[in-house]
Design a protein around this motif. Structure first.
Motif, PDB file in Angstrom:
ATOM      1  N   GLY A 218       0.805  -1.228   0.000  1.00 13.09           N
ATOM      2  CA  GLY A 218       0.000   0.000   0.000  1.00 13.09           C
ATOM      3  C   GLY A 218       0.828   1.263   0.000  1.00 13.09           C
ATOM      4  O   GLY A 218       1.914   1.318   0.589  1.00 13.09           O
ATOM      5  N   VAL A 219       0.316   2.297  -0.686  1.00 15.66           N
ATOM      6  CA  VAL A 219       0.972   3.613  -0.724  1.00 15.66           C
ATOM      7  C   VAL A 219      -0.050   4.701  -0.397  1.00 15.66           C
ATOM      8  O   VAL A 219      -1.263   4.500  -0.491  1.00 15.66           O
ATOM      9  N   ASP A 220       0.482   5.869  -0.003  1.00 11.89           N
ATOM     10  CA  ASP A 220      -0.400   6.997   0.281  1.00 11.89           C
ATOM     11  C   ASP A 220      -0.719   7.738  -1.014  1.00 11.89           C
ATOM     12  O   ASP A 220      -0.340   7.307  -2.108  1.00 11.89           O
ATOM     13  N   VAL A 227       3.099   4.332   5.928  1.00 14.29           N
ATOM     14  CA  VAL A 227       3.773   4.023   7.182  1.00 14.29           C
ATOM     15  C   VAL A 227       2.977   3.011   7.995  1.00 14.29           C
ATOM     16  O   VAL A 227       3.527   2.080   8.572  1.00 14.29           O
ATOM     17  N   GLU A 228       1.656   3.180   8.042  1.00 16.09           N
ATOM     18  CA  GLU A 228       0.810   2.294   8.839  1.00 16.09           C
ATOM     19  C   GLU A 228       0.054   1.279   7.987  1.00 16.09           C
ATOM     20  O   GLU A 228      -0.176   0.155   8.411  1.00 16.09           O
ATOM     21  N   ALA A 229      -0.342   1.674   6.799  1.00 20.36           N
ATOM     22  CA  ALA A 229      -1.243   0.847   5.996  1.00 20.36           C
ATOM     23  C   ALA A 229      -0.523   0.008   4.961  1.00 20.36           C
ATOM     24  O   ALA A 229      -1.019  -0.218   3.870  1.00 20.36           O
ATOM     25  N   SER A 230       0.670  -0.467   5.289  1.00 15.88           N
ATOM     26  CA  SER A 230       1.374  -1.395   4.409  1.00 15.88           C
ATOM     27  C   SER A 230       2.532  -1.999   5.173  1.00 15.88           C
ATOM     28  O   SER A 230       2.966  -1.490   6.200  1.00 15.88           O
ATOM     29  N   THR A 231       3.031  -3.103   4.650  1.00 10.53           N
ATOM     30  CA  THR A 231       4.208  -3.745   5.222  1.00 10.53           C
ATOM     31  C   THR A 231       5.202  -3.976   4.103  1.00 10.53           C
ATOM     32  O   THR A 231       5.037  -3.460   2.996  1.00 10.53           O
ATOM     33  N   GLN A 232       6.254  -4.760   4.357  1.00 13.89           N
ATOM     34  CA  GLN A 232       7.280  -4.963   3.346  1.00 13.89           C
ATOM     35  C   GLN A 232       7.647  -6.433   3.263  1.00 13.89           C
ATOM     36  O   GLN A 232       7.365  -7.216   4.158  1.00 13.89           O
ATOM     37  N   GLY A 233       8.298  -6.804   2.150  1.00 11.84           N
ATOM     38  CA  GLY A 233       8.713  -8.190   1.980  1.00 11.84           C
ATOM     39  C   GLY A 233       9.108  -8.467   0.551  1.00 11.84           C
ATOM     40  O   GLY A 233       8.736  -7.731  -0.372  1.00 11.84           O
ATOM     41  N   ILE A 234       9.866  -9.541   0.355  1.00 13.74           N
ATOM     42  CA  ILE A 234      10.375  -9.859  -0.981  1.00 13.74           C
ATOM     43  C   ILE A 234       9.310 -10.442  -1.889  1.00 13.74           C
ATOM     44  O   ILE A 234       9.535 -10.570  -3.091  1.00 13.74           O
ATOM     45  N   THR A 235       8.153 -10.790  -1.347  1.00 10.72           N
ATOM     46  CA  THR A 235       7.115 -11.393  -2.190  1.00 10.72           C
ATOM     47  C   THR A 235       6.158 -10.358  -2.769  1.00 10.72           C
ATOM     48  O   THR A 235       5.228 -10.733  -3.490  1.00 10.72           O
ATOM     49  N   ILE A 236       6.342  -9.095  -2.481  1.00 14.10           N
ATOM     50  CA  ILE A 236       5.432  -8.067  -2.984  1.00 14.10           C
ATOM     51  C   ILE A 236       5.564  -7.944  -4.500  1.00 14.10           C
ATOM     52  O   ILE A 236       6.672  -7.868  -5.046  1.00 14.10           O
ATOM     53  N   GLY A 237       4.410  -7.904  -5.178  1.00 12.27           N
ATOM     54  CA  GLY A 237       4.399  -7.786  -6.633  1.00 12.27           C
ATOM     55  C   GLY A 237       4.256  -6.361  -7.113  1.00 12.27           C
ATOM     56  O   GLY A 237       5.072  -5.868  -7.897  1.00 12.27           O
ATOM     57  N   ASN A 305      11.280  -4.265  -5.388  1.00 14.94           N
ATOM     58  CA  ASN A 305      11.624  -3.535  -4.190  1.00 14.94           C
ATOM     59  C   ASN A 305      10.830  -4.093  -3.009  1.00 14.94           C
ATOM     60  O   ASN A 305       9.656  -4.425  -3.163  1.00 14.94           O
ATOM     61  N   PRO A 306      11.434  -4.212  -1.815  1.00 13.79           N
ATOM     62  CA  PRO A 306      10.698  -4.795  -0.682  1.00 13.79           C
ATOM     63  C   PRO A 306       9.510  -3.966  -0.218  1.00 13.79           C
ATOM     64  O   PRO A 306       8.636  -4.495   0.482  1.00 13.79           O
ATOM     65  N   PHE A 307       9.447  -2.689  -0.590  1.00 19.06           N
ATOM     66  CA  PHE A 307       8.312  -1.847  -0.218  1.00 19.06           C
ATOM     67  C   PHE A 307       7.277  -1.733  -1.333  1.00 19.06           C
ATOM     68  O   PHE A 307       6.082  -1.624  -1.058  1.00 19.06           O
ATOM     69  N   TYR A 308       7.729  -1.743  -2.589  1.00 21.69           N
ATOM     70  CA  TYR A 308       6.833  -1.467  -3.713  1.00 21.69           C
ATOM     71  C   TYR A 308       6.712  -2.622  -4.706  1.00 21.69           C
ATOM     72  O   TYR A 308       5.904  -2.554  -5.630  1.00 21.69           O
TER      73      TYR A 308
END
Length: 424
Positions: A218-220, A227-237, A305-308
């Motif tokens: 999730g992004v703003d 900051v609150e409405a998303s997490t991170q990880g290597i599986t994010i598409g 990217n682990p965030f996006y």
């Protein structure tokens, strides 16, 4: 395994204070539709020039899609797997999160209340399947509910399955292996929310960690990782909006909420647009189109990217761009993962025969020899003991005798040569 809704804390925080004007209020039409900033910012309105998702079924596995003017025309079927809802899956399940399924469904395929009024979903001509599950207090274990829900969705024609939920654990119950494989083998795109830091999820959890699913972060409004409405990880598409979202509640009230629970159905709607525009495209190539046409997020320096993941989803490009075909799901192969990390199947053991097996008789044993006294000679003792000893000892005796005789002769000769003294 305890299950938590991705974004449920943010949902509850926003419900009461963030209600938007209802359809009957002055200026309500513009107020509701104008707040859906993602429609223009993420190429959705541009994609509508090609398709609005007609003919594609999206399964919403959630707390149930309630009855509301924006939702009723979209829902074409449903079921309850929790044991706490109604047979059609339309009765909201749960005390605190009962509206969650309706909010998720409205982002994917809400119809609006008119041509330019009321909330409209990303794929406003797609069809919805409402599958109600329970997260707490259900008489059916959550893992079993998921298996039933996935199979029901596939068996009833879902081309997209939306899972706005997380278990907050990396691993998943082995029973999910076959359930998700069943979806992949039937060419279904499974879209999963990444989870939210605000609800205690530091890293993506299952089912977002299952190879082959399209995980959504999730992004703003500015396109930065929430900051609150998303997490991170290597599986994010890919990433999609997760803040200042709208949702239609089961009672028809439009509210503002946030969480990757909302980012996921935005992407599910885009998947429906792609599948409608390219009906012959496989699930793997639908996912390939979405991740390869995503645009970089602000400050994004690596892909994925682990965030996006691969970036911010772009509906217009996903529908219309020229993307080379692939032969495998770019988000991974669940079957190969199972082969590597699950216990290998045990080979079938031989079945004992009921007939006795005939074993040939053993040859007769040689008669045992009588034990002899150690003092009596035997062939081996004479051959390997006595004879060698005699052969060595006899020459030695002869040599010794010869030496002795020679010594005596020498001594005798010396004595005979010595002159004797005569007495005076």
């Amino acid at each position: 395994m305890a299950a938590l809704l991705a974004g449920v804390i943010a949902v509850l925080v926003c419900t009461g204070a963030s209600a938007t004007p209802g359809p009957g209020e002055e200026g309500a039409a513009d107020a509701v539709r104008s707040q859906e900033y993602w429609l223009a910012d993420y190429g959705i309105e541009q994609a509508w020039k090609v398709t609005r998702g007609a003919g594609v079924k999206i399964a919403i596995i959630d707390t149930g899609v309630g009855h509301a003017p924006e939702l009723d025309p979209a829902v074409v079927g449903g079921t309850d797997v929790s044991g706490a809802g109604s047979p059609d899956g339309r009765t909201p399940v749960g005390v605190l999160d009962a509206n969650h399924g309706s909010w998720v469904a409205s982002l994917a395929a809400a119809r609006g209340t008119g041509a330019d009024t009321g909330m409209i979903g990303v794929a406003p001509e797609a069809q919805l399947l409402s599958i109600s599950i329970g997260f707490t207090g259900s008489p059916v274990p959550f893992t079993e509910q998921m298996v039933r829900a996935m199979r029901w969705a596939v068996d009833h024609g879902a081309q997209v399955i939306n899972l706005s939920l997380t278990t907050n654990t990396l691993d998943w119950d082995p029973s999910w292996d076959d359930a998700f494989l069943y979806a992949f083998e039937h060419d279904v795109v499974v879209v999963v929310a990444a989870g939210n830091r605000g609800s205690g999820t530091g890293q993506v959890g299952a089912p977002a960690t299952i190879p082959g699913v399209l995980t959504v972060a999730g992004v703003d409004e500015s396109g930065h990782a929430s900051v609150e409405a998303s997490t991170q990880g290597i599986t994010i598409g890919v990433s999609a909006p997760s803040e200042q979202l709208l949702g239609v509640s089961a009672n028809g009230e439009v509210v503002q909420w946030k969480g990757t629970s909302g980012a996921a159905p935005i992407v599910s709607g885009i998947v429906a647009l792609v599948r409608a525009a390219h009906p012959g495209l496989s699930a793997a190539n639908v996912i390939e189109r979405i991740i390869k046409t995503a645009r970089p997020a602000p400050g994004m320096t690596s892909v994925p990217n682990p965030f996006y993941g691969y970036g911010l989803v772009d509906a217009a490009a996903a529908v219309s761009a020229d993307v080379p075909l692939v032969s495998a799901n770019p988000m991974g192969d669940l079957r190969e993962w199972i082969r590597l990390y699950r216990r290998a199947p045990v080979a079938p053991q031989p079945v004992p025969t009921e007939q006795a097996v005939t074993v040939p008789p053993l040859p007769e044993a040689e008669p045992a020899s009588q034990p002899l006294s150690p003092l009596l000679p035997t062939r081996d003792r004479v051959l390997y003991g006595t004879l060698p000893l005699v052969a060595v000892t006899l020459p030695a005796i002869l040599v010794a005798l010869g030496v002795t005789a020679a010594a005596r002769r020498i001594r005798s000769a010396r004595t005979s040569r010595t002159p004797r003294r005569q007495k005076l």
